[in-house]
Motif scaffolding. Structure first.
Motif, PDB file in Angstrom:
ATOM      1  N   THR A 210     -39.974 -29.938  28.353  1.00 39.12           N
ATOM      2  CA  THR A 210     -40.055 -29.073  29.517  1.00 39.12           C
ATOM      3  C   THR A 210     -41.476 -28.545  29.638  1.00 39.12           C
ATOM      4  N   ARG A 211     -42.037 -28.629  30.832  1.00 38.66           N
ATOM      5  CA  ARG A 211     -43.363 -28.066  31.090  1.00 38.66           C
ATOM      6  C   ARG A 211     -43.189 -26.620  31.504  1.00 38.66           C
ATOM      7  N   ILE A 212     -43.895 -25.720  30.815  1.00 38.58           N
ATOM      8  CA  ILE A 212     -43.828 -24.292  31.092  1.00 38.58           C
ATOM      9  C   ILE A 212     -45.198 -23.836  31.587  1.00 38.58           C
ATOM     10  N   ASN A 213     -45.208 -23.183  32.717  1.00 38.54           N
ATOM     11  CA  ASN A 213     -46.468 -22.712  33.296  1.00 38.54           C
ATOM     12  C   ASN A 213     -46.853 -21.353  32.716  1.00 38.54           C
ATOM     13  N   ALA A 214     -47.161 -21.382  31.430  1.00 37.52           N
ATOM     14  CA  ALA A 214     -47.577 -20.184  30.687  1.00 37.52           C
ATOM     15  C   ALA A 214     -48.210 -20.664  29.384  1.00 37.52           C
ATOM     16  N   PRO A 215     -49.027 -19.810  28.765  1.00 38.06           N
ATOM     17  CA  PRO A 215     -49.646 -20.198  27.495  1.00 38.06           C
ATOM     18  C   PRO A 215     -48.627 -20.295  26.360  1.00 38.06           C
ATOM     19  N   ALA A 216     -48.954 -21.100  25.371  1.00 40.27           N
ATOM     20  CA  ALA A 216     -48.069 -21.306  24.221  1.00 40.27           C
ATOM     21  C   ALA A 216     -47.758 -19.989  23.509  1.00 40.27           C
ATOM     22  N   GLU A 217     -48.719 -19.078  23.437  1.00 45.70           N
ATOM     23  CA  GLU A 217     -48.493 -17.800  22.750  1.00 45.70           C
ATOM     24  C   GLU A 217     -47.378 -17.005  23.418  1.00 45.70           C
ATOM     25  N   LYS A 218     -47.334 -17.010  24.744  1.00 47.23           N
ATOM     26  CA  LYS A 218     -46.269 -16.294  25.458  1.00 47.23           C
ATOM     27  C   LYS A 218     -44.919 -16.954  25.184  1.00 47.23           C
ATOM     28  N   ALA A 219     -44.876 -18.287  25.225  1.00 47.08           N
ATOM     29  CA  ALA A 219     -43.632 -19.007  24.943  1.00 47.08           C
ATOM     30  C   ALA A 219     -43.182 -18.737  23.507  1.00 47.08           C
ATOM     31  N   TRP A 220     -44.112 -18.693  22.565  1.00 50.87           N
ATOM     32  CA  TRP A 220     -43.789 -18.414  21.168  1.00 50.87           C
ATOM     33  C   TRP A 220     -43.159 -17.031  21.012  1.00 50.87           C
ATOM     34  N   GLN A 221     -43.704 -16.040  21.714  1.00 52.32           N
ATOM     35  CA  GLN A 221     -43.161 -14.681  21.637  1.00 52.32           C
ATOM     36  C   GLN A 221     -41.702 -14.660  22.073  1.00 52.32           C
ATOM     37  N   VAL A 222     -41.377 -15.372  23.154  1.00 52.86           N
ATOM     38  CA  VAL A 222     -39.993 -15.423  23.640  1.00 52.86           C
ATOM     39  C   VAL A 222     -39.117 -16.192  22.647  1.00 52.86           C
ATOM     40  N   LEU A 223     -39.609 -17.342  22.182  1.00 51.94           N
ATOM     41  CA  LEU A 223     -38.840 -18.189  21.273  1.00 51.94           C
ATOM     42  C   LEU A 223     -38.469 -17.463  19.987  1.00 51.94           C
ATOM     43  N   THR A 224     -39.368 -16.645  19.481  1.00 51.92           N
ATOM     44  CA  THR A 224     -39.133 -15.983  18.194  1.00 51.92           C
ATOM     45  C   THR A 224     -38.611 -14.550  18.327  1.00 51.92           C
ATOM     46  N   ASP A 225     -38.362 -14.098  19.551  1.00 48.98           N
ATOM     47  CA  ASP A 225     -37.716 -12.796  19.765  1.00 48.98           C
ATOM     48  C   ASP A 225     -36.216 -13.046  19.836  1.00 48.98           C
ATOM     49  N   PHE A 226     -35.616 -13.268  18.680  1.00 42.74           N
ATOM     50  CA  PHE A 226     -34.221 -13.719  18.605  1.00 42.74           C
ATOM     51  C   PHE A 226     -33.251 -12.732  19.238  1.00 42.74           C
ATOM     52  N   GLY A 227     -33.528 -11.448  19.129  1.00 48.44           N
ATOM     53  CA  GLY A 227     -32.653 -10.436  19.707  1.00 48.44           C
ATOM     54  C   GLY A 227     -32.579 -10.500  21.230  1.00 48.44           C
ATOM     55  N   SER A 228     -33.591 -11.092  21.864  1.00 50.68           N
ATOM     56  CA  SER A 228     -33.578 -11.179  23.334  1.00 50.68           C
ATOM     57  C   SER A 228     -32.866 -12.427  23.846  1.00 50.68           C
ATOM     58  N   TYR A 229     -32.431 -13.316  22.963  1.00 47.33           N
ATOM     59  CA  TYR A 229     -31.753 -14.534  23.430  1.00 47.33           C
ATOM     60  C   TYR A 229     -30.592 -14.202  24.355  1.00 47.33           C
TER      61      TYR A 229
ATOM     62  N   THR B  23     -30.358 -12.218  26.650  1.00 42.78           N
ATOM     63  CA  THR B  23     -30.767 -11.964  28.033  1.00 42.78           C
ATOM     64  C   THR B  23     -31.117 -13.226  28.795  1.00 42.78           C
ATOM     65  N   TRP B  24     -31.334 -14.332  28.106  1.00 46.83           N
ATOM     66  CA  TRP B  24     -31.753 -15.528  28.837  1.00 46.83           C
ATOM     67  C   TRP B  24     -31.093 -16.823  28.369  1.00 46.83           C
ATOM     68  N   HIS B  25     -30.652 -16.908  27.136  1.00 46.64           N
ATOM     69  CA  HIS B  25     -30.092 -18.168  26.638  1.00 46.64           C
ATOM     70  C   HIS B  25     -28.666 -18.344  27.152  1.00 46.64           C
ATOM     71  N   PRO B  26     -28.353 -19.502  27.708  1.00 47.57           N
ATOM     72  CA  PRO B  26     -27.033 -19.705  28.310  1.00 47.57           C
ATOM     73  C   PRO B  26     -25.853 -19.620  27.342  1.00 47.57           C
ATOM     74  N   VAL B  27     -26.027 -19.970  26.061  1.00 44.04           N
ATOM     75  CA  VAL B  27     -24.877 -19.987  25.152  1.00 44.04           C
ATOM     76  C   VAL B  27     -25.118 -19.348  23.788  1.00 44.04           C
ATOM     77  N   LEU B  28     -26.344 -18.981  23.461  1.00 39.03           N
ATOM     78  CA  LEU B  28     -26.652 -18.518  22.113  1.00 39.03           C
ATOM     79  C   LEU B  28     -27.099 -17.061  22.104  1.00 39.03           C
ATOM     80  N   THR B  29     -26.465 -16.277  21.254  1.00 36.75           N
ATOM     81  CA  THR B  29     -26.860 -14.897  21.005  1.00 36.75           C
ATOM     82  C   THR B  29     -27.205 -14.806  19.524  1.00 36.75           C
ATOM     83  N   LEU B  30     -28.407 -14.346  19.234  1.00 35.42           N
ATOM     84  CA  LEU B  30     -28.827 -14.194  17.838  1.00 35.42           C
ATOM     85  C   LEU B  30     -29.125 -12.736  17.546  1.00 35.42           C
ATOM     86  N   GLU B  31     -28.944 -12.352  16.292  1.00 31.34           N
ATOM     87  CA  GLU B  31     -29.309 -11.007  15.861  1.00 31.34           C
ATOM     88  C   GLU B  31     -30.821 -10.908  15.783  1.00 31.34           C
ATOM     89  N   SER B  32     -31.339  -9.729  16.045  1.00 28.19           N
ATOM     90  CA  SER B  32     -32.784  -9.494  15.908  1.00 28.19           C
ATOM     91  C   SER B  32     -33.204  -9.715  14.471  1.00 28.19           C
TER      92      SER B  32
END
Length: 171
Positions: free
Chosen positions: A11-30, A32-41
């Motif tokens: 998937t091409r994301i129109n944002a820098p890798a650092e921003k994508a990394w912050q979202v990817l590794t903020d497990f507690g926020s899944y 709010t956006w992940h269709p099927v996965l909820t992870l603990e912070s």
């Protein structure tokens, strides 16, 4: 003879890798956006061996508790976790973020399934897995790019935004 099955979505994301990394590794926020996965912070540094726990609320795996162990961390480009039972079916789920010269990021999500039951258990689910990974990639893209309405994320996924590769390798 051992078998492995794999799924890969780009998937091409129109944002820098650092921003994508912050979202990817903020497990507690899944949630709010992940269709099927909820992870603990997970407070504190992310290291190999870290245990992540949560809940799958649908998709091919159905509703069930989930637990993953971090297998690789290379900030801000690569994250991998493992789960399952190697004696039955195990998966290594990888996320790769490649910074492109135009400022966008190529997001590659892949999973390799191994174990003696992988062909029987996972083989028939490859189409559903592909669809789930497409949905995840599109939701991740929209959240990273700033469109955070979860209902619209799930309902407005465009297959033109992602590329999918599904494979079976025999060793």
């Amino acid at each position: 003879m051992s078998s492995s099955l794999s799924v890969s979505v780009q998937t091409r994301i129109n944002a820098p890798a650092e921003k994508a990394w912050q979202v990817l590794t903020d497990f507690g926020s899944y949630r709010t956006w992940h269709p099927v996965l909820t992870l603990e912070s997970h407070p504190g540094p992310l290291t190999v061996g870290t245990l992540l726990q949560g809940q799958s609320s649908g998709g091919p795996a159905g509703q069930q508790p989930v637990a993953f162990t971090i297998a690789r961390v290379q900030e801000p480009n690569h994250l991998a976790w493992t789960g399952g039972d190697p004696e039955v079916v195990a998966g290594r789920h990888s996320f790769q973020l490649e910074q492109l010269t135009d400022g966008a990021t190529e997001f590659i999500e892949s999973e390799v399934f191994t174990g003696p039951a992988a062909p029987e258990v996972i083989g028939g689910q490859l189409p559903e897995l592909r669809a789930a990974y497409e949905t995840f990639g599109a939701a991740f893209k929209k959240y990273v790019e700033g469109r955070e309405d979860r209902a619209s994320l799930v309902s407005s996924v465009s297959r033109d935004e992602v590329g999918v590769e599904v494979g079976v390798e025999r060793a």
